[in-house]
Write a protein that holds these residues in place. Sequence first.
Motif, PDB file in Angstrom:
ATOM      1  N   SER A  75       0.835  -1.191   0.000  1.00 17.13           N
ATOM      2  CA  SER A  75       0.000   0.000   0.000  1.00 17.13           C
ATOM      3  C   SER A  75       0.878   1.252   0.000  1.00 17.13           C
ATOM      4  O   SER A  75       1.889   1.318   0.685  1.00 17.13           O
ATOM      5  CB  SER A  75      -0.918   0.010   1.223  1.00 17.13           C
ATOM      6  OG  SER A  75      -0.149   0.032   2.408  1.00 17.13           O
ATOM      7  N   ILE A  76       0.491   2.227  -0.804  1.00 18.03           N
ATOM      8  CA  ILE A  76       1.220   3.496  -0.893  1.00 18.03           C
ATOM      9  C   ILE A  76       0.281   4.599  -0.419  1.00 18.03           C
ATOM     10  O   ILE A  76      -0.785   4.801  -0.981  1.00 18.03           O
ATOM     11  CB  ILE A  76       1.673   3.765  -2.338  1.00 18.03           C
ATOM     12  CG1 ILE A  76       2.598   2.639  -2.811  1.00 18.03           C
ATOM     13  CG2 ILE A  76       2.384   5.110  -2.433  1.00 18.03           C
ATOM     14  CD1 ILE A  76       3.018   2.785  -4.263  1.00 18.03           C
ATOM     15  N   SER A  77       0.684   5.290   0.632  1.00 15.17           N
ATOM     16  CA  SER A  77      -0.161   6.352   1.169  1.00 15.17           C
ATOM     17  C   SER A  77      -0.012   7.620   0.341  1.00 15.17           C
ATOM     18  O   SER A  77       0.903   7.758  -0.474  1.00 15.17           O
ATOM     19  CB  SER A  77       0.218   6.626   2.630  1.00 15.17           C
ATOM     20  OG  SER A  77       1.558   7.046   2.715  1.00 15.17           O
ATOM     21  N   SER A  78      -0.915   8.552   0.536  1.00 17.71           N
ATOM     22  CA  SER A  78      -0.881   9.830  -0.184  1.00 17.71           C
ATOM     23  C   SER A  78      -1.062  10.969   0.802  1.00 17.71           C
ATOM     24  O   SER A  78      -1.503  10.762   1.936  1.00 17.71           O
ATOM     25  CB  SER A  78      -1.973   9.875  -1.251  1.00 17.71           C
ATOM     26  OG  SER A  78      -3.247   9.774  -0.644  1.00 17.71           O
ATOM     27  N   THR A  79      -0.711  12.141   0.374  1.00 13.04           N
ATOM     28  CA  THR A  79      -0.867  13.327   1.212  1.00 13.04           C
ATOM     29  C   THR A  79      -1.323  14.488   0.335  1.00 13.04           C
ATOM     30  O   THR A  79      -1.150  14.472  -0.884  1.00 13.04           O
ATOM     31  CB  THR A  79       0.462  13.683   1.914  1.00 13.04           C
ATOM     32  OG1 THR A  79       0.227  14.745   2.847  1.00 13.04           O
ATOM     33  CG2 THR A  79       1.512  14.139   0.900  1.00 13.04           C
ATOM     34  N   ILE A  80      -1.904  15.495   0.956  1.00  7.99           N
ATOM     35  CA  ILE A  80      -2.352  16.693   0.252  1.00  7.99           C
ATOM     36  C   ILE A  80      -1.264  17.751   0.360  1.00  7.99           C
ATOM     37  O   ILE A  80      -0.816  18.079   1.458  1.00  7.99           O
ATOM     38  CB  ILE A  80      -3.665  17.231   0.837  1.00  7.99           C
ATOM     39  CG1 ILE A  80      -4.763  16.166   0.756  1.00  7.99           C
ATOM     40  CG2 ILE A  80      -4.095  18.498   0.102  1.00  7.99           C
ATOM     41  CD1 ILE A  80      -5.117  15.752  -0.649  1.00  7.99           C
ATOM     42  N   MET A  81      -0.849  18.263  -0.793  1.00  9.41           N
ATOM     43  CA  MET A  81       0.189  19.283  -0.815  1.00  9.41           C
ATOM     44  C   MET A  81      -0.355  20.575  -1.411  1.00  9.41           C
ATOM     45  O   MET A  81      -1.175  20.557  -2.336  1.00  9.41           O
ATOM     46  CB  MET A  81       1.396  18.815  -1.630  1.00  9.41           C
ATOM     47  CG  MET A  81       2.162  17.663  -1.021  1.00  9.41           C
ATOM     48  SD  MET A  81       3.686  17.311  -1.923  1.00  9.41           S
ATOM     49  CE  MET A  81       4.610  18.827  -1.669  1.00  9.41           C
ATOM     50  N   ALA A  82       0.125  21.703  -0.881  1.00  8.75           N
ATOM     51  CA  ALA A  82      -0.255  23.021  -1.399  1.00  8.75           C
ATOM     52  C   ALA A  82       1.007  23.837  -1.626  1.00  8.75           C
ATOM     53  O   ALA A  82       1.899  23.859  -0.779  1.00  8.75           O
ATOM     54  CB  ALA A  82      -1.176  23.732  -0.417  1.00  8.75           C
ATOM     55  N   ARG A  83       1.070  24.476  -2.769  1.00  6.45           N
ATOM     56  CA  ARG A  83       2.214  25.322  -3.047  1.00  6.45           C
ATOM     57  C   ARG A  83       1.764  26.497  -3.923  1.00  6.45           C
ATOM     58  O   ARG A  83       0.752  26.401  -4.628  1.00  6.45           O
ATOM     59  CB  ARG A  83       3.309  24.541  -3.752  1.00  6.45           C
ATOM     60  CG  ARG A  83       2.938  23.986  -5.114  1.00  6.45           C
ATOM     61  CD  ARG A  83       4.099  23.217  -5.734  1.00  6.45           C
ATOM     62  NE  ARG A  83       3.779  22.700  -7.043  1.00  6.45           N
ATOM     63  CZ  ARG A  83       4.617  21.956  -7.769  1.00  6.45           C
ATOM     64  NH1 ARG A  83       5.800  21.642  -7.271  1.00  6.45           N
ATOM     65  NH2 ARG A  83       4.261  21.523  -8.960  1.00  6.45           N
TER      66      ARG A  83
END
Length: 306
Positions: A277-285
Amino acid sequence: MLALETSKKLSFSKLIADGDLVIVYERHDTMKAVNVCKGSVFQNRFGVFKHSDWIGKPFGSKVYSNKSGYVYLLAPSPELWTLVLSHRTQILYIADISFVIMYLEIVPGCLVLESGTGSGSLTTSLARAVAPTGHVYTFDFHEQRASSAREDFERTGVSSVVTVGVRDVQGKGFPDELCGMADAVFLDLPQPWLVVVSAAKMLKPDATLCSFSPCIEQVQRSCEALRTNFTDIRTFEVLLRTYDVREVKNDSMRGSPSQQPPCKRRQTSEGSNKPESISSTIMARPSAEAKGHTGYLTFARLKCSE
């Protein structure tokens, strides 16, 4: 666009009817204003959309093409209209418009004078702000631009609270019949300092003026002219910084996606292979295409007579 009668307030639950103006939304930077006409079609990269399929649906609906592509049908608010209108001149965008309406203290019932109608971007937002009992008088020296603006205001439904005049305000000033009636004045002119005296005559006591100028030299000359009849003179530059928000796989953050296998597998104690399983994250730039300088906004308040 806007139902300005008190019995017909703007409602985004309104059903789309034949002849309505809708904003066809593909993505945040790709939108188009379309008049619904039964029997017509709208065609884009996602396929062909029949107008007849739109009629009867509420604003905000997701509709599909013959290729299973989709778009959203949005109600044409002033904010969206600013993004899709035809640019006959340089226009004011949402950040400057909201700042202008706040600092000019424009509320329903106000009478507002505008010189430099242009493409009508600001005028449409002013119309919503003063509706249903106020009025906007906007002037442009260019007859064809004024005519096109009238057509746009009819199309967007604000014509009942907007009067468009053809007049060289910079050379002749505002019409005398509006003397002392204005709650606010907005100037978008090459030489706004030439109109300061006329604008002062139009304003009610303690009312406010705003001048939009792209160059600081224009601001300096305007401020000199304003000192005679105005006080509380301020100049602002509104810079808007947008951000891109997206989901990123944590695994891709350690290297280029092209260097990583599409799906890693690991050996379990039983000897079988299972996907890791590969987790994800929310990124803002910050957006790489952030808008820079648009212009300077100079505000001043009319002095009360002693």
